[in-house]
Write a protein that holds these residues in place. Sequence first.
Motif, PDB file in Angstrom:
ATOM      1  N   LYS A 145       0.827  -1.208   0.000  1.00 50.37           N
ATOM      2  CA  LYS A 145       0.000   0.000   0.000  1.00 50.37           C
ATOM      3  C   LYS A 145       0.864   1.262   0.000  1.00 50.37           C
ATOM      4  N   ALA A 146       2.039   1.196   0.615  1.00 48.04           N
ATOM      5  CA  ALA A 146       2.943   2.351   0.672  1.00 48.04           C
ATOM      6  C   ALA A 146       3.717   2.562  -0.631  1.00 48.04           C
ATOM      7  N   ASN A 147       3.660   1.613  -1.544  1.00 50.09           N
ATOM      8  CA  ASN A 147       4.397   1.720  -2.808  1.00 50.09           C
ATOM      9  C   ASN A 147       3.620   2.626  -3.760  1.00 50.09           C
ATOM     10  N   ASP A 148       4.050   3.877  -3.891  1.00 48.53           N
ATOM     11  CA  ASP A 148       3.310   4.871  -4.678  1.00 48.53           C
ATOM     12  C   ASP A 148       3.467   4.712  -6.182  1.00 48.53           C
ATOM     13  N   GLN A 149       4.228   3.726  -6.626  1.00 47.52           N
ATOM     14  CA  GLN A 149       4.370   3.503  -8.063  1.00 47.52           C
ATOM     15  C   GLN A 149       3.322   2.530  -8.610  1.00 47.52           C
ATOM     16  N   LEU A 150       2.667   1.805  -7.751  1.00 43.50           N
ATOM     17  CA  LEU A 150       1.761   0.755  -8.203  1.00 43.50           C
ATOM     18  C   LEU A 150       0.374   1.298  -8.544  1.00 43.50           C
ATOM     19  N   THR A 151      -0.228   0.719  -9.578  1.00 46.19           N
ATOM     20  CA  THR A 151      -1.627   1.030  -9.882  1.00 46.19           C
ATOM     21  C   THR A 151      -2.553   0.074  -9.136  1.00 46.19           C
ATOM     22  N   ASP A 152      -2.056  -1.126  -8.834  1.00 46.85           N
ATOM     23  CA  ASP A 152      -2.829  -2.101  -8.057  1.00 46.85           C
ATOM     24  C   ASP A 152      -1.875  -3.140  -7.489  1.00 46.85           C
ATOM     25  N   PHE A 153      -2.355  -3.862  -6.470  1.00 45.40           N
ATOM     26  CA  PHE A 153      -1.524  -4.902  -5.860  1.00 45.40           C
ATOM     27  C   PHE A 153      -2.403  -5.948  -5.200  1.00 45.40           C
ATOM     28  N   VAL A 154      -1.801  -7.122  -4.975  1.00 46.26           N
ATOM     29  CA  VAL A 154      -2.440  -8.202  -4.231  1.00 46.26           C
ATOM     30  C   VAL A 154      -1.425  -8.723  -3.231  1.00 46.26           C
ATOM     31  N   ALA A 155      -1.777  -8.677  -1.954  1.00 44.10           N
ATOM     32  CA  ALA A 155      -0.922  -9.264  -0.926  1.00 44.10           C
ATOM     33  C   ALA A 155      -1.201 -10.764  -0.905  1.00 44.10           C
ATOM     34  N   LYS A 156      -0.151 -11.545  -1.138  1.00 43.27           N
ATOM     35  CA  LYS A 156      -0.342 -12.987  -1.276  1.00 43.27           C
ATOM     36  C   LYS A 156       0.976 -13.701  -1.013  1.00 43.27           C
ATOM     37  N   ASP A 157       0.897 -14.830  -0.326  1.00 47.77           N
ATOM     38  CA  ASP A 157       2.068 -15.663  -0.079  1.00 47.77           C
ATOM     39  C   ASP A 157       2.157 -16.694  -1.202  1.00 47.77           C
ATOM     40  N   LEU A 158       3.049 -16.446  -2.147  1.00 48.75           N
ATOM     41  CA  LEU A 158       3.205 -17.350  -3.285  1.00 48.75           C
ATOM     42  C   LEU A 158       3.846 -18.679  -2.893  1.00 48.75           C
ATOM     43  N   ASN A 159       4.384 -18.758  -1.674  1.00 44.54           N
ATOM     44  CA  ASN A 159       4.902 -20.042  -1.186  1.00 44.54           C
ATOM     45  C   ASN A 159       3.762 -21.008  -0.876  1.00 44.54           C
ATOM     46  N   ILE A 160       2.613 -20.467  -0.483  1.00 43.44           N
ATOM     47  CA  ILE A 160       1.451 -21.286  -0.147  1.00 43.44           C
ATOM     48  C   ILE A 160       0.597 -21.548  -1.384  1.00 43.44           C
ATOM     49  N   ASP A 161       0.336 -20.495  -2.151  1.00 43.57           N
ATOM     50  CA  ASP A 161      -0.445 -20.608  -3.379  1.00 43.57           C
ATOM     51  C   ASP A 161       0.323 -19.881  -4.476  1.00 43.57           C
ATOM     52  N   TYR A 162       0.980 -20.653  -5.333  1.00 43.16           N
ATOM     53  CA  TYR A 162       1.867 -20.078  -6.342  1.00 43.16           C
ATOM     54  C   TYR A 162       1.152 -19.541  -7.576  1.00 43.16           C
ATOM     55  N   LYS A 163      -0.168 -19.697  -7.656  1.00 45.47           N
ATOM     56  CA  LYS A 163      -0.896 -19.177  -8.817  1.00 45.47           C
ATOM     57  C   LYS A 163      -1.018 -17.661  -8.685  1.00 45.47           C
ATOM     58  N   LEU A 164      -0.542 -16.980  -9.713  1.00 40.71           N
ATOM     59  CA  LEU A 164      -0.630 -15.516  -9.700  1.00 40.71           C
ATOM     60  C   LEU A 164      -2.080 -15.077  -9.866  1.00 40.71           C
ATOM     61  N   PRO A 165      -2.474 -13.997  -9.194  1.00 38.60           N
ATOM     62  CA  PRO A 165      -3.877 -13.557  -9.218  1.00 38.60           C
ATOM     63  C   PRO A 165      -4.214 -12.690 -10.435  1.00 38.60           C
ATOM     64  N   TYR A 166      -3.622 -13.026 -11.591  1.00 39.13           N
ATOM     65  CA  TYR A 166      -3.853 -12.261 -12.819  1.00 39.13           C
ATOM     66  C   TYR A 166      -4.071 -13.233 -13.966  1.00 39.13           C
ATOM     67  N   ASP A 167      -4.737 -12.759 -15.003  1.00 36.47           N
ATOM     68  CA  ASP A 167      -4.953 -13.587 -16.186  1.00 36.47           C
ATOM     69  C   ASP A 167      -3.612 -13.821 -16.899  1.00 36.47           C
ATOM     70  N   ASP A 168      -3.503 -14.977 -17.548  1.00 31.86           N
ATOM     71  CA  ASP A 168      -2.322 -15.268 -18.342  1.00 31.86           C
ATOM     72  C   ASP A 168      -2.166 -14.211 -19.440  1.00 31.86           C
ATOM     73  N   GLU A 169      -0.928 -13.910 -19.755  1.00 28.80           N
ATOM     74  CA  GLU A 169      -0.576 -12.989 -20.844  1.00 28.80           C
ATOM     75  C   GLU A 169      -1.182 -11.594 -20.684  1.00 28.80           C
ATOM     76  N   SER A 170      -1.358 -11.154 -19.422  1.00 26.79           N
ATOM     77  CA  SER A 170      -1.920  -9.822 -19.195  1.00 26.79           C
ATOM     78  C   SER A 170      -0.844  -8.775 -18.884  1.00 26.79           C
ATOM     79  N   PHE A 171       0.439  -9.175 -18.945  1.00 23.61           N
ATOM     80  CA  PHE A 171       1.540  -8.251 -18.681  1.00 23.61           C
ATOM     81  C   PHE A 171       2.586  -8.362 -19.777  1.00 23.61           C
ATOM     82  N   ASP A 172       3.254  -7.244 -20.017  1.00 24.78           N
ATOM     83  CA  ASP A 172       4.357  -7.229 -20.984  1.00 24.78           C
ATOM     84  C   ASP A 172       5.682  -7.580 -20.315  1.00 24.78           C
ATOM     85  N   VAL A 173       5.813  -7.167 -19.045  1.00 28.24           N
ATOM     86  CA  VAL A 173       7.046  -7.372 -18.286  1.00 28.24           C
ATOM     87  C   VAL A 173       6.691  -7.891 -16.915  1.00 28.24           C
TER      88      VAL A 173
END
Length: 133
Positions: free
Chosen positions: A105-133
């Motif tokens: 929340k303190a990161n002023d560069q982000l347009t959105d974020f999801v707090a998530k422990d990828l060690n527990i659930d490694y599936k990213l909370p975004y659609d496939d191929e929705s990012f360039d980088v």
Amino acid sequence: STPFTFPVRPVSLVKEWPENKPPFRKEDFLRADQQDDGSFYAIPRFVYHIDEAAVSSLTQYYRNNIPAGSDILDICSSWVSHYPLEFPKVMKRMSATGMNFFELKANDQLTDFVAKDLNIDYKLPYDDESFDV
């Protein structure tokens, strides 16, 4: 991001790995702290995890290699992303995942974020191929 600039020096990289012998041992990948990451990141830390020279190198690399208008996903993010200061104005989207809600929340560069422990659930909370980088 950082408003500071630091000298960038070339880094010598391994060009060829030893033949038929992995360059690392299994113990090279062991963590010094075997505690669960969720416990470590439960409290916001608001610290830099890399030194100023590394921040500067990353910032310059991003500036020189990520085209304007890109959709960016910052995985394992924190309260800073080390992107150039102009990125929020010239990028289409800057999303992130990370372990601590308050740091993200303190990161002023982000347009959105999801707090998530990828060690527990490694599936990213975004659609496939929705990012360039």
